[in-house]
Structures are given as structure tokens and as C-alpha cells.
Design a protein around this motif. Structure first.
Motif, PDB file in Angstrom:
ATOM      1  N   SER A  36     -29.240  22.344  31.068  1.00 46.30           N
ATOM      2  CA  SER A  36     -29.174  22.413  32.529  1.00 46.30           C
ATOM      3  C   SER A  36     -29.591  23.812  32.972  1.00 46.30           C
ATOM      4  N   HIS A  40     -30.261  26.749  39.312  1.00 49.05           N
ATOM      5  CA  HIS A  40     -29.986  25.793  40.383  1.00 49.05           C
ATOM      6  C   HIS A  40     -29.088  24.693  39.824  1.00 49.05           C
ATOM      7  N   SER A  41     -28.414  23.980  40.720  1.00 53.84           N
ATOM      8  CA  SER A  41     -27.535  22.904  40.253  1.00 53.84           C
ATOM      9  C   SER A  41     -28.356  21.631  40.101  1.00 53.84           C
TER      10      SER A  41
END
Length: 155
Positions: A36, A40-41
Motif C-alpha cells: 500500500s 495516499h490512502s
């Protein structure tokens, strides 16, 4: 300034996967690693690290680069700080250059030259040939005291 050869040596000895693994949980995916994105999410991992190319890229936000740019972005540090941090991790000494890169004797010589030039142009302003420049300064509201304080001159 850090030499390009030293930067390349540090980059070559640095394992980008190990560095990025300090910030991101990476999983092996073929030749590359994925995880991930820390910038950023996201719900689905779109962050890829290529150990062969020594590069990272996020297909979600578009961030990418080498180990130096990752560290700069992840820790909000300058390029020089990233180089120093990675150099210490791989056991390479980085000499910190002096602020201007000049020795004290070189600075003293330059200071002396600047003083000689300032004195010369100050004398030129005071001589008859500097009358037009003195009139201009007076017209602008610049006093003789200000001229002396700031070492104004005429060429």
C-alpha cells in the motif's frame, strides 16, 4: 556539494526494498514487491518496488523515483539529508562541505578585494567626475551619511 560518483556509489550499495520496507509492508510479486502506498490512502495495493531497477512507483497517485526521492518524500527531508542518511546505513562517509566551499584564507582574500573595490568606487564618487552621480543621489534623498554608511560609489 556531494560528488555524483559518491551518490551513485551510495545508491548502488543501498537495498531499496529494505529501505522502503521500513515504511511499507511489502509482499513479493514476481520480480517486484508490492504494498500500500505510504503517500495516499488506498484500499488495493498499487505501490510497486523494483529491486532490479532500484525504483518505486505508485500506480494510484503517480509517485515514483529512486531510493533518495522515496526517503525525501517519506521523511520530509532534503536530498543532502537523504544522501547522508543512506550513506550512514551502508557505511560510507560523506564529508560535509563548508558552507561556501571556500577556505578562510580564500574568504579573507575575497573580502580584501571587495574592500579595495568599494574604496575605489567611493573615491570615484567623491572626485569631480562623480558630480552627476552625487547630484542624482541628492535628488533621490540619499544623504552623504547614507552614502558613507552603505559604501556607495560610482563607476
Amino acid at each position: 556539494m556531494i560528488s555524483p560518483q559518491l551518490i551513485e556509489e551510495i545508491r548502488g550499495k543501498t537495498d531499496i526494498v529494505a529501505v522502503i520496507s521500513e515504511f511499507v509492508k511489502l509482499r513479493k510479486a514476481g520480480k517486484n514487491f508490492t504494498g500500500s502506498c505510504p503517500f495516499h490512502s488506498e484500499k488495493n495495493p498499487s505501490f510497486t518496488v523494483s529491486p532490479d531497477k532500484q525504483l518505486f512507483h505508485c500506480f494510484g497517485c503517480g509517485e515514483g523515483g529512486n531510493v533518495f526521492s522515496f526517503l525525501m518524500k517519506a521523511e520530509s527531508i532534503s536530498f543532502a539529508e537523504a544522501v547522508e542518511e543512506l550513506a550512514s546505513k551502508v557505511g560510507i562517509a560523506v564529508e560535509k562541505p563548508t558552507r561556501s566551499g571556500l577556505s578562510n584564507s580564500e574568504k579573507d582574500k575575497l573580502f580584501e578585494i571587495m574592500n579595495l573595490a568599494a574604496n575605489f568606487f567611493g573615491k570615484m564618487l567623491a572626485e569631480a567626475g562623480g558630480q552627476a552621480a552625487r547630484d542624482y543621489l541628492k535628488q533621490r534623498g540619499i544623504t552623504e551619511e547614507t552614502t558613507k554608511t552603505f559604501h556607495l560609489g560610482f563607476a
